[in-house]
Design a protein around this motif. Structure first.
Motif, PDB file in Angstrom:
ATOM      1  N   LEU A  97     -16.221  12.579 -41.490  1.00  0.00           N
ATOM      2  CA  LEU A  97     -16.271  11.147 -41.208  1.00  0.00           C
ATOM      3  C   LEU A  97     -15.290  10.722 -40.122  1.00  0.00           C
ATOM      4  N   GLU A  98     -14.207  11.455 -39.958  1.00  0.00           N
ATOM      5  CA  GLU A  98     -13.174  11.047 -38.990  1.00  0.00           C
ATOM      6  C   GLU A  98     -13.727  10.798 -37.588  1.00  0.00           C
ATOM      7  N   PRO A  99     -14.541  11.709 -37.019  1.00  0.00           N
ATOM      8  CA  PRO A  99     -15.044  11.426 -35.671  1.00  0.00           C
ATOM      9  C   PRO A  99     -15.863  10.140 -35.603  1.00  0.00           C
ATOM     10  N   VAL A 100     -16.621   9.856 -36.665  1.00  0.00           N
ATOM     11  CA  VAL A 100     -17.440   8.645 -36.705  1.00  0.00           C
ATOM     12  C   VAL A 100     -16.555   7.412 -36.815  1.00  0.00           C
ATOM     13  N   ILE A 127     -23.347   3.163 -37.341  1.00  0.00           N
ATOM     14  CA  ILE A 127     -24.009   4.005 -36.350  1.00  0.00           C
ATOM     15  C   ILE A 127     -24.727   5.164 -37.039  1.00  0.00           C
ATOM     16  N   HIS A 128     -25.788   5.635 -36.421  1.00  0.00           N
ATOM     17  CA  HIS A 128     -26.575   6.738 -36.983  1.00  0.00           C
ATOM     18  C   HIS A 128     -25.890   8.081 -36.765  1.00  0.00           C
ATOM     19  N   ASP A 129     -25.337   8.309 -35.578  1.00  0.00           N
ATOM     20  CA  ASP A 129     -24.705   9.572 -35.210  1.00  0.00           C
ATOM     21  C   ASP A 129     -23.705   9.291 -34.115  1.00  0.00           C
ATOM     22  N   ILE A 130     -22.942  10.298 -33.707  1.00  0.00           N
ATOM     23  CA  ILE A 130     -21.976  10.085 -32.618  1.00  0.00           C
ATOM     24  C   ILE A 130     -22.308  10.945 -31.400  1.00  0.00           C
ATOM     25  N   GLY A 131     -23.556  11.316 -31.266  1.00  0.00           N
ATOM     26  CA  GLY A 131     -23.973  12.053 -30.086  1.00  0.00           C
ATOM     27  C   GLY A 131     -25.418  12.468 -30.206  1.00  0.00           C
ATOM     28  N   THR A 132     -26.168  12.247 -29.140  1.00  0.00           N
ATOM     29  CA  THR A 132     -27.599  12.554 -29.181  1.00  0.00           C
ATOM     30  C   THR A 132     -27.862  14.031 -29.358  1.00  0.00           C
ATOM     31  N   TYR A 185     -25.829  17.900 -29.988  1.00  0.00           N
ATOM     32  CA  TYR A 185     -24.683  18.782 -30.179  1.00  0.00           C
ATOM     33  C   TYR A 185     -24.546  19.717 -28.982  1.00  0.00           C
ATOM     34  N   PRO A 186     -23.319  19.990 -28.538  1.00  0.00           N
ATOM     35  CA  PRO A 186     -22.016  19.606 -29.077  1.00  0.00           C
ATOM     36  C   PRO A 186     -21.411  18.385 -28.382  1.00  0.00           C
ATOM     37  N   ASN A 187     -22.245  17.521 -27.831  1.00  0.00           N
ATOM     38  CA  ASN A 187     -21.751  16.368 -27.079  1.00  0.00           C
ATOM     39  C   ASN A 187     -21.642  15.149 -27.993  1.00  0.00           C
ATOM     40  N   ALA A 188     -20.475  14.989 -28.568  1.00  0.00           N
ATOM     41  CA  ALA A 188     -20.191  13.853 -29.452  1.00  0.00           C
ATOM     42  C   ALA A 188     -19.617  12.729 -28.600  1.00  0.00           C
ATOM     43  N   THR A 189     -20.458  12.156 -27.759  1.00  0.00           N
ATOM     44  CA  THR A 189     -20.010  11.193 -26.749  1.00  0.00           C
ATOM     45  C   THR A 189     -20.292   9.748 -27.129  1.00  0.00           C
ATOM     46  N   GLY A 190     -20.744   9.522 -28.350  1.00  0.00           N
ATOM     47  CA  GLY A 190     -20.950   8.157 -28.818  1.00  0.00           C
ATOM     48  C   GLY A 190     -22.197   7.514 -28.244  1.00  0.00           C
ATOM     49  N   HIS A 191     -22.306   6.220 -28.533  1.00  0.00           N
ATOM     50  CA  HIS A 191     -23.437   5.429 -28.043  1.00  0.00           C
ATOM     51  C   HIS A 191     -22.909   4.080 -27.553  1.00  0.00           C
ATOM     52  N   ASP A 192     -22.091   4.150 -26.499  1.00  0.00           N
ATOM     53  CA  ASP A 192     -21.527   2.910 -25.952  1.00  0.00           C
ATOM     54  C   ASP A 192     -22.608   1.942 -25.491  1.00  0.00           C
ATOM     55  N   ASP A 193     -23.781   2.471 -25.151  1.00  0.00           N
ATOM     56  CA  ASP A 193     -24.885   1.611 -24.703  1.00  0.00           C
ATOM     57  C   ASP A 193     -25.650   0.995 -25.871  1.00  0.00           C
ATOM     58  N   GLU A 227     -27.131  18.409 -36.510  1.00  0.00           N
ATOM     59  CA  GLU A 227     -28.396  18.155 -37.184  1.00  0.00           C
ATOM     60  C   GLU A 227     -29.377  19.234 -36.735  1.00  0.00           C
ATOM     61  N   ILE A 228     -29.187  20.412 -37.310  1.00  0.00           N
ATOM     62  CA  ILE A 228     -29.946  21.596 -36.906  1.00  0.00           C
ATOM     63  C   ILE A 228     -31.430  21.409 -37.193  1.00  0.00           C
ATOM     64  N   SER A 229     -32.234  21.841 -36.240  1.00  0.00           N
ATOM     65  CA  SER A 229     -33.679  21.970 -36.380  1.00  0.00           C
ATOM     66  C   SER A 229     -34.433  20.659 -36.189  1.00  0.00           C
ATOM     67  N   SER A 230     -33.892  19.540 -36.640  1.00  0.00           N
ATOM     68  CA  SER A 230     -34.647  18.293 -36.487  1.00  0.00           C
ATOM     69  C   SER A 230     -34.454  17.724 -35.088  1.00  0.00           C
ATOM     70  N   ASP A 231     -33.254  17.174 -34.757  1.00  0.00           N
ATOM     71  CA  ASP A 231     -33.123  16.665 -33.388  1.00  0.00           C
ATOM     72  C   ASP A 231     -31.774  16.945 -32.741  1.00  0.00           C
ATOM     73  N   GLY A 232     -30.891  17.672 -33.410  1.00  0.00           N
ATOM     74  CA  GLY A 232     -29.659  18.115 -32.769  1.00  0.00           C
ATOM     75  C   GLY A 232     -28.561  17.090 -32.668  1.00  0.00           C
ATOM     76  N   ASN A 233     -28.689  15.941 -33.327  1.00  0.00           N
ATOM     77  CA  ASN A 233     -27.641  14.918 -33.270  1.00  0.00           C
ATOM     78  C   ASN A 233     -26.324  15.466 -33.839  1.00  0.00           C
ATOM     79  N   VAL A 234     -25.229  14.767 -33.501  1.00  0.00           N
ATOM     80  CA  VAL A 234     -23.895  15.170 -33.935  1.00  0.00           C
ATOM     81  C   VAL A 234     -23.413  14.239 -35.050  1.00  0.00           C
ATOM     82  N   ASN A 235     -22.949  14.816 -36.155  1.00  0.00           N
ATOM     83  CA  ASN A 235     -22.388  14.073 -37.287  1.00  0.00           C
ATOM     84  C   ASN A 235     -23.290  12.911 -37.694  1.00  0.00           C
ATOM     85  N   THR A 236     -24.555  13.215 -37.861  1.00  0.00           N
ATOM     86  CA  THR A 236     -25.517  12.224 -38.321  1.00  0.00           C
ATOM     87  C   THR A 236     -25.174  11.826 -39.751  1.00  0.00           C
ATOM     88  N   LEU A 237     -24.996  10.540 -39.994  1.00  0.00           N
ATOM     89  CA  LEU A 237     -24.595  10.099 -41.325  1.00  0.00           C
ATOM     90  C   LEU A 237     -25.644  10.430 -42.370  1.00  0.00           C
TER      91      LEU A 237
END
Length: 701
Positions: free
Chosen positions: A401-404, A419-424, A426-434, A369-379
Motif C-alpha cells: 500500500l505504501e507506493p499507492v 485510484i485503481h493502480d499506480i502505473g499502466t 509494470y515496472p513503470n509505477a509512474t502514477g496517473h497525474d492526468d 497484475e500478471i496476465s490480465s493487463d500488467g498494471n502496477v499495485n492494482t488495488l
C-alpha cells in the motif's frame, strides 16, 4: 492417466532411493496443471506444464506466458550420459533417465528419476521468506541435483541455458565471472531499453544468471557455444572445455560439476534474473532490497549459495506447517490447493529500496497484475490476494500500500475516489497525474480501507493508520455518498462490463464504512455502513422476491428486478474475517443455502452473466459460509480441486475455468471446454485461496 499419491513427506521423498523403475510416475499430492520451477518475481517465472512430466528428460519448460525457455540437465554415470531434464535433441549416445515420481510443496517441485543403478532427484526450490527481506528479495532460485546409489559411481552433472531467457534472439551477449569457487554466467543485451518488456512479458533489460559453486569434493567446468557441441563435449569427457569466448544466436552457456566417485551427493545450480534498476517509481529508480548488502551480482549469488542450508531448513518448516494447517482447516483437498499457491502469489511481487541511497528504511513492495493487463499495485489485485499476506506476513500489506498511499498523499491524484493502480504497465509505477485510468470508484475506495483495516488490526500499527487517516476518511466519505447510490461503473471483474447498482459493490461499501468507523472510533461511519446492510438484506433491497439470494443488481426499478440474476457475493467475506457484524448471520446462511442450487457441471459461475468460475473469489465465498465443516464450503473447495486435477489444463495455476456451457455470447462461448481454463495464468490473486485459513487469524507463520 494422472495418478495421485497423497501427501508424502518432502524430506523422505527428497532423500529416498527408488530401487525399481516405475512405468508411470506417481504424483504427490496431486498432478497439477503446471509445476512452478523457478518462480521469484514477474520476470523469473519458470514453469513445467504438467503433461510433460512423463517426458521430463526431453521436456520444455516455459515462461509463465507460455513461451519456451531452455534449461537442460544431463548426468554422466560411469561414462554413460543420461538426459535428466529439458534436453529434447540428440546428445551423442545419451539415453533418457526413467521418471519415477513428481511432487510439489509450497516452496519445492521435486522429480525423481533413475539412470542405470543411480537415483537422481531434481529439486526446484524457490524460497519464500517474507519476514527476511534479504532472502525474499534475492532474484534467484535453486536447482538441486542429488544422487543416491547403493555403491559408488563416477558421476558428473551438467546444466545449460540459452538466450531464450533474454527474449531477444541474436542480440544476447555472454559473460563468465569466476571468483573463488564461484562460476557465474550472465546473459544480457547491450543497450536494451530499461523498464521495458517483450510482447510476451519478458524483461528486455537486466541479466539472466546461471551459476555454480564448487567445494573441496568437486570441481566445476564451463563452456559456451552451440548446444550440440557443448553437450557432446560433456557426454564424451564429463567436463567442459573452458572455452567461453564465443556466443551467438541459439548458443548455450553451460556449467558442469565433477563429483568423482560417490554413492550420495547433492549439488546446486542457481538460476536468476537480475535488474539493478528494477522499478520506476514516479521517475526514481528502485532496486532489490538485497542490494543494500550485496551491490554486485557475484556477491549476491555467492551469498545465495551460502544461504542454502538456512533457506532449505526454513522451507521444510514452512511447507510442513502450511500442509498441517490447511488440512486441519478444511481437509486434504484444501491443502493441495494451498500448497500450490505461495510461490505464485509471492512471485508476483518484488521488495525494493531506492537505487541511489539503498536506504533499507524505505522499503516498498510492488506487485504486477500478471496476465490480465500488467498494471502496477492494482488495488483490486492486492485486495483478493491479501489473505495470503495476512496469514504469512501481514507487513506485506503495508509494503504494497505504501507506493499507492505516498502517491495519493502527494496530491497528484485529485479524484474523490481511490485510484485503481499506480502505473499502466509494470515496472513503470509512474502514477496517473492526468487522472486517466480504469476507474473503479466504489471498488477501489472500499478496497483501500479494508486493506488498511486488515494490516492495522493484524499488526496493531495504529500510528501508520493515523498517518494516512485523512486519505482513508476521504474515501469513506465517498462511499457514504455513493456506495448505495451507484452510478454505472466497473467492478473488479471488469471483463463483465460496467453496471449501476451492483450488489457486490454495495456490500463492499457497507463493510468498508463499518471497518473505517471501527478502526478510527467514529460510529457515524459504522452506522452508515450498517444502514446500507439493513437496506440491502433486512429490507430486501438486494434480494430476490423469495428472499433466497442476493441479486446481481439492487433496486426497485424494473431493470434491476430480475429474480434469476445472481452473483457469488465474495465481498461479504471481510465481514466474516474481521468480525464486524455489518450483516446479520442469517445473510451468510442464506448464501450458503443458495450456492449449491446454482452449481453447474464444473462449478458455480461467478454471476448470472458468465459461464466461468473463479478460484480465489469462490475461496472467499467458501470462507464466508458458516460452520467449520459446512457442505457449501466443501463444495467450493472440491470445485477448485477438480479443476486442478482433471487433466484438462496446463497453464500456470489459472484462476478461472469454465463451469457451465456457454451461450456463445460476449461473455461465454458455446465451444467452451467445461473444466478447462478460460484465461489468465500465474496471477498473484491466487493468494485469495488462503481465505479459509485466514479465519484462524493473522501472522500464523
Amino acid at each position: 492417466m494422472w495418478l495421485s499419491l497423497k501427501h508424502s513427506s518432502l524430506v523422505q521423498l527428497f532423500f529416498s532411493a527408488y530401487e525399481t523403475v516405475v512405468a508411470t510416475p506417481t504424483y504427490s499430492p496431486i498432478h497439477p496443471p503446471s509445476y512452478p520451477l523457478a518462480v521469484r518475481n514477474p520476470y523469473l517465472s519458470l514453469w513445467l506444464p504438467g503433461d510433460q512430466v512423463e517426458d521430463l528428460p526431453t521436456a520444455t519448460p516455459q515462461f509463465w506466458a507460455g513461451q519456451d525457455l531452455s534449461l537442460g540437465i544431463l548426468a554422466r554415470v560411469d561414462g554413460t550420459t543420461y538426459k535428466l531434464f529439458g534436453v529434447p535433441g540428440s546428445v551423442g549416445s545419451a539415453v533418457e533417465a526413467s521418471v519415477n515420481n513428481a511432487t510439489y510443496s509450497s516452496t519445492h517441485s521435486i522429480f525423481g528419476l533413475t539412470a542405470g543403478s543411480v537415483t537422481f532427484t531434481l529439486d526446484f526450490f524457490s524460497p519464500i521468506s517474507p519476514s527476511n527481506y534479504l532472502r525474499q528479495s534475492l532474484p534467484f532460485s535453486y536447482v538441486t541435483v542429488s544422487t543416491s546409489s547403493s555403491q559408488a559411481h563416477d558421476i558428473q552433472i551438467y546444466s545449460d541455458i540459452d538466450e531464450s531467457w533474454t527474449g531477444q534472439s541474436g542480440s544476447t551477449v555472454s559473460q563468465l565471472t569466476t571468483s573463488g569457487n564461484l562460476s557465474l554466467f550472465q546473459l544480457s543485451v547491450a543497450g536494451a531499453a530499461t523498464y521495458s518488456e517483450t510482447n510476451l512479458s519478458q524483461a528486455l533489460w537486466g541479466e539472466t544468471v546461471l551459476a555454480a559453486v564448487s567445494d573441496s569434493a568437486e570441481t566445476v567446468s564451463s563452456a559456451s557455444g552451440a548446444a550440440t557441441t557443448v553437450r557432446n563435449s560433456f557426454a564424451s569427457s564429463g567436463s567442459l572445455s573452458g572455452n567461453t569466448s564465443t556466443f551467438v544466436a541459439e548458443d548455450v552457456v553451460a556449467l558442469a560439476y565433477d563429483l568423482g566417485q560417490t554413492s550420495s551427493a547433492s549439488i546446486n545450480f542457481a538460476i536468476g534474473y537480475v535488474r539493478e534498476q528494477a522499478i520506476n517509481y514516479l521517475g526514481n529508480a528502485r532496486t532489490g532490497y538485497y542490494r543494500a548488502t550485496y551491490q554486485d551480482t557475484a556477491s549476491a549469488v555467492s551469498f545465495f549459495f551460502n544461504d542454502y542450508s538456512a533457506a532449505y531448513s526454513e522451507s521444510l518448516t514452512f511447507d510442513a506447517s502450511l500442509e498441517q494447517k490447511a488440512t486441519a482447516s478444511a481437509g486434504t483437498n484444501y491443502s493441495d490447493i494451498l500448497t500450490l499457491t505461495p510461490r505464485q502469489a509471492f512471485g508476483g511481487t518484488e521488495l525494493t529500496i531506492p537505487d541511489d541511497t539503498l536506504d533499507t528504511s524505505d522499503v516498498m513492495a510492488f506487485l504486477k497484475e500478471i496476465s490480465s493487463d500488467g498494471n502496477v499495485n492494482t488495488l483490486d489485485v492486492i485486495f483478493p490476494a491479501f489473505p495470503i499476506f495476512y496469514v504469512v506476513a501481514p507487513e506485506y500489506i503495508r509494503l504494497l500500500l505504501e507506493p499507492v498511499l505516498q502517491y495519493t498523499e502527494s496530491g497528484a491524484w485529485t479524484q474523490p475516489f481511490a485510484i485503481h493502480d499506480i502505473g499502466t504497465h509494470y515496472p513503470n509505477a509512474t502514477g496517473h497525474d492526468d487522472q486517466v485510468e480504469e476507474d473503479m470508484p466504489v471498488e477501489e475506495s472500499g478496497n483501500i480501507i479494508l486493506l488498511a483495516y486488515a494490516y492495522i488490526t493484524a499488526t496493531s500499527n495504529y500510528d501508520w493508520g493515523s498517518k494516512y487517516q485523512s486519505i482513508f476518511q476521504k474515501y469513506a466519505d465517498y462511499l457514504s455518498s455513493e456506495g448505495l447510490d451507484e452510478a454505472v461503473q466497473l467492478a473488479t471483474n471488469d471483463c463483465c462490463g460496467a453496471l449501476a447498482n451492483q450488489t457486490n459493490l454495495a456490500i463492499k461499501a457497507a463493510i468498508a464504512l463499518n471497518a473505517y468507523g471501527t478502526l478510527f472510533n467514529d460510529t457515524s461511519y459504522s452506522n452508515t455502513g450498517i444502514s446500507f446492510a439493513t437496506e440491502l438484506y433486512t429490507n430486501g433491497l438486494a434480494l430476490d422476491s423469495s428472499k433466497t439470494h442476493f441479486t446481481l443488481q439492487y433496486g426497485t426499478d424494473v431493470e434491476f428486478a430480475n429474480d434469476t440474476d445472481y452473483a457469488v457475493v465474495f465481498n461479504i467475506y471481510p465481514d466474516t474475517i474481521f468480525g464486524l457484524a455489518t450483516f446479520p448471520s442469517a445473510a451468510f446462511s442464506m448464501l450458503a443455502d443458495y450456492y449449491p442450487t446454482i452449481q453447474g457441471q464444473a462449478g458455480v459461475p461467478l454471476d448470472s452473466r458468465v459461464d466461468w468460475s473463479s478460484t480465489f473469489w469462490t475461496s472467499w465465498a467458501a470462507a464466508a459460509s458458516p460452520g467449520d465443516n459446512d457442505s457449501t464450503r466443501t463444495l467450493f473447495i472440491n470445485n477448485i480441486w477438480a479443476f486442478l486435477t482433471n487433466g484438462l489444463n496446463t497453464a500456470p495455476f489459472s484462476d478461472r475455468w469454465y463451469a457451465v456451457p456457454g451461450s456463445g455470447g460476449l461473455i461465454g462461448g458455446s465451444g467452451d471446454l467445461i473444466g478447462g481454463y478460460d484465461r489468465w495464468r500465474n496471477r498473484p490473486v491466487v493468494g485469495g485461496h488462503f481465505a479459509i485459513l485466514a479465519l484462524n487469524g493473522p501472522g500464523q507463520f
